[in-house]
Write an enzyme that holds these catalytic residues in place. Structure first.
Site, short mmCIF file in Angstrom:
data_model
loop_
_atom_site.label_atom_id
_atom_site.label_comp_id
_atom_site.label_asym_id
_atom_site.label_seq_id
_atom_site.Cartn_x
_atom_site.Cartn_y
_atom_site.Cartn_z
N ARG A 48 13.67 3.28 12.63
CA ARG A 48 12.52 4.03 12.60
C ARG A 48 11.62 3.50 14.02
O ARG A 48 12.38 3.17 14.97
CB ARG A 48 11.69 3.83 11.31
CG ARG A 48 12.63 4.18 10.05
CD ARG A 48 11.72 4.09 8.84
NE ARG A 48 10.64 5.26 8.97
CZ ARG A 48 9.74 5.38 7.95
NH1 ARG A 48 9.82 4.16 7.10
NH2 ARG A 48 8.71 5.95 8.07
N TYR B 205 11.65 8.22 1.46
CA TYR B 205 11.51 7.08 0.67
C TYR B 205 12.29 7.62 -0.73
O TYR B 205 11.94 6.97 -1.91
CB TYR B 205 10.03 6.86 0.08
CG TYR B 205 9.16 6.40 1.46
CD1 TYR B 205 9.87 5.46 2.11
CD2 TYR B 205 8.45 7.12 2.17
CE1 TYR B 205 9.31 4.74 3.37
CE2 TYR B 205 7.64 6.59 3.30
CZ TYR B 205 8.23 5.44 4.23
OH TYR B 205 7.75 4.78 5.00
N HIS C 68 12.68 -3.25 1.85
CA HIS C 68 12.12 -2.01 2.20
C HIS C 68 13.28 -0.58 1.76
O HIS C 68 14.39 -0.95 1.75
CB HIS C 68 12.33 -1.92 3.83
CG HIS C 68 11.30 -2.81 4.50
ND1 HIS C 68 9.75 -2.70 4.19
CD2 HIS C 68 11.38 -4.05 4.75
CE1 HIS C 68 9.29 -3.89 4.69
NE2 HIS C 68 10.09 -4.57 5.12
N GLU D 67 12.53 -10.00 1.11
CA GLU D 67 11.84 -8.90 1.55
C GLU D 67 12.68 -7.42 1.14
O GLU D 67 13.93 -7.59 1.29
CB GLU D 67 11.67 -8.94 2.80
CG GLU D 67 10.72 -7.77 3.53
CD GLU D 67 10.66 -8.08 5.13
OE1 GLU D 67 11.53 -8.56 5.55
OE2 GLU D 67 9.74 -7.42 5.66
N PRO E 169 0.82 -1.28 -0.01
CA PRO E 169 -0.01 -0.11 0.26
C PRO E 169 0.86 1.31 -0.13
O PRO E 169 1.58 1.32 0.75
CB PRO E 169 -0.93 -0.03 1.26
CG PRO E 169 -0.06 -1.23 2.01
CD PRO E 169 0.69 -2.20 1.08
N ASN E 170 0.23 2.16 -0.88
CA ASN E 170 0.83 3.48 -0.92
C ASN E 170 2.10 3.59 -1.71
O ASN E 170 2.64 4.68 -2.05
CB ASN E 170 0.94 4.23 0.32
CG ASN E 170 -0.24 4.30 1.27
OD1 ASN E 170 -1.46 4.68 0.65
ND2 ASN E 170 -0.45 3.83 2.55
N HIS F 102 4.17 -4.83 8.86
CA HIS F 102 4.11 -4.85 10.50
C HIS F 102 2.87 -5.39 11.02
O HIS F 102 2.59 -5.15 12.39
CB HIS F 102 4.36 -3.32 11.02
CG HIS F 102 5.37 -2.90 10.21
ND1 HIS F 102 6.77 -3.21 10.24
CD2 HIS F 102 5.42 -1.64 9.19
CE1 HIS F 102 7.61 -2.33 9.48
NE2 HIS F 102 6.74 -1.49 8.98
N SER G 26 13.33 2.38 2.93
CA SER G 26 14.00 2.80 4.27
C SER G 26 14.56 1.79 5.16
O SER G 26 14.37 0.65 5.21
CB SER G 26 12.85 3.62 5.13
OG SER G 26 12.07 2.84 5.62
N ARG H 298 5.66 12.51 -1.49
CA ARG H 298 5.63 12.85 -0.08
C ARG H 298 6.86 12.14 0.49
O ARG H 298 7.28 11.15 -0.07
CB ARG H 298 4.56 12.74 0.65
CG ARG H 298 3.31 13.74 0.22
CD ARG H 298 2.21 13.53 1.39
NE ARG H 298 1.11 14.28 1.02
CZ ARG H 298 -0.04 14.28 1.47
NH1 ARG H 298 -0.32 13.54 2.60
NH2 ARG H 298 -0.99 14.92 0.97
N ASN I 181 7.91 -6.01 -1.02
CA ASN I 181 7.83 -4.97 -0.02
C ASN I 181 6.30 -4.72 0.15
O ASN I 181 5.52 -4.08 -0.48
CB ASN I 181 8.51 -3.52 -0.88
CG ASN I 181 8.34 -2.50 0.15
OD1 ASN I 181 7.77 -2.56 1.30
ND2 ASN I 181 8.88 -1.41 -0.16
N ASP J 82 1.47 -15.99 6.02
CA ASP J 82 0.95 -17.54 5.78
C ASP J 82 0.92 -17.72 4.35
O ASP J 82 0.97 -18.76 4.31
CB ASP J 82 -0.29 -17.41 6.65
CG ASP J 82 -0.58 -17.56 8.13
OD1 ASP J 82 0.59 -17.70 8.70
OD2 ASP J 82 -1.51 -17.28 8.62
N ALA K 93 3.15 -1.15 4.82
CA ALA K 93 2.64 -0.93 5.83
C ALA K 93 2.20 -2.53 6.47
O ALA K 93 2.31 -2.75 7.70
CB ALA K 93 1.37 0.03 6.15
O1 CA2 Z 1 10.55 1.61 3.74
C1 CA2 Z 1 9.84 0.63 3.00
O2 CA2 Z 1 9.87 0.36 2.07
C2 CA2 Z 1 8.30 0.67 3.70
O3 CA2 Z 1 7.89 -0.65 3.31
C3 CA2 Z 1 7.69 1.73 3.27
C4 CA2 Z 1 6.23 1.77 3.98
C5 CA2 Z 1 6.31 1.73 5.43
O4 CA2 Z 1 4.97 1.48 6.15
C6 CA2 Z 1 7.16 0.58 5.95
O5 CA2 Z 1 7.41 0.60 7.23
C7 CA2 Z 1 8.53 0.84 5.35
C8 CA2 Z 1 5.35 3.01 3.59
C9 CA2 Z 1 5.13 3.18 1.93
C10 CA2 Z 1 4.54 4.51 1.88
O6 CA2 Z 1 4.78 4.98 0.80
C11 CA2 Z 1 4.89 6.38 0.50
C12 CA2 Z 1 4.51 6.81 -0.84
C13 CA2 Z 1 4.62 8.13 -1.01
C14 CA2 Z 1 4.40 9.10 0.13
C15 CA2 Z 1 4.76 8.59 1.31
C16 CA2 Z 1 4.74 7.27 1.66
#
Ligand code: CA2
Length: 155
Positions: free
Chosen positions: A106, A22, A99, A97, A9-10, A79, A101, A17, A73, A86, A76
């Protein structure tokens, strides 16, 4: 050899942002890097992004007998998602996996990775380069291993 790259997601909003966390590059650019890397390595690839946990579980299940390795990846869902953990265990396809960041440095709530418990390795804190390294690692891992079940490690 065929890989499935899954982004949670996202991540489709990358570059819009939090560039300090990121990076400033877009999701389209990330897909391009993944496809270029796989092309160079002679690996067939499908790239899948979803904001929905069930859709990610469905896609992992569809990979059964169709894909040699998974790069994921879970964003969110890293976590929270025992369902994705599963699913990875159920298909037993070697998974890596990624990430963008360095989640270890964090917030406390980011210190557990459920899907990571079914992955042979995690790359974190390397930005887009982490995907490239994950693809290269998985290719080598599969070449050396030559088949069998996915081992389980945590980080
Ligand atoms: O560091 C990573 O790749 C994460 O998987 C990114 C997730 C975060 O919840 C994990 O803890 C670590 C968040 C991805 C959100 O992506 C965004 C995209 C545009 C603007 C803000 C966030």
């Amino acid at each position: 050899m065929k890989f499935l790259v899954i982004n949670g997601p996202n991540l489709n909003l990358l570059g819009r942002r939090e560039p300090d966390i990121y990076g400033g590059e877009t999701y389209a650019r990330l897909e391009e890097l993944i496809r270029d890397t796989c092309l160079r390595e002679g690996v067939e690839v499908e790239v899948f992004q979803s904001n929905h946990e069930g859709a990610i579980v469905d896609r992992i299940q569809q990979a059964l007998d169709a894909v040699d390795g998974i790069v994921i990846n879970p964003a969110a869902y890293t976590h929270t998602s025992v369902a994705i953990l599963d699913a990875l265990k159920a298909v037993a396809i070697p998974a890596v996996e990624v990430h963008l960041s360095d989640v270890r440095s964090r917030e406390a709530f980011r210190q557990v990775s459920y899907p990571g418990m079914a992955c042979v390795r995690t790359f974190m804190g390397l930005g887009f380069e982490g995907y490239r390294q994950a693809i290269l690692f998985l290719k080598d891992y599969l070449a050396q291993r030559g088949g069998g079940a996915c081992s389980t490690v945590s980080w």
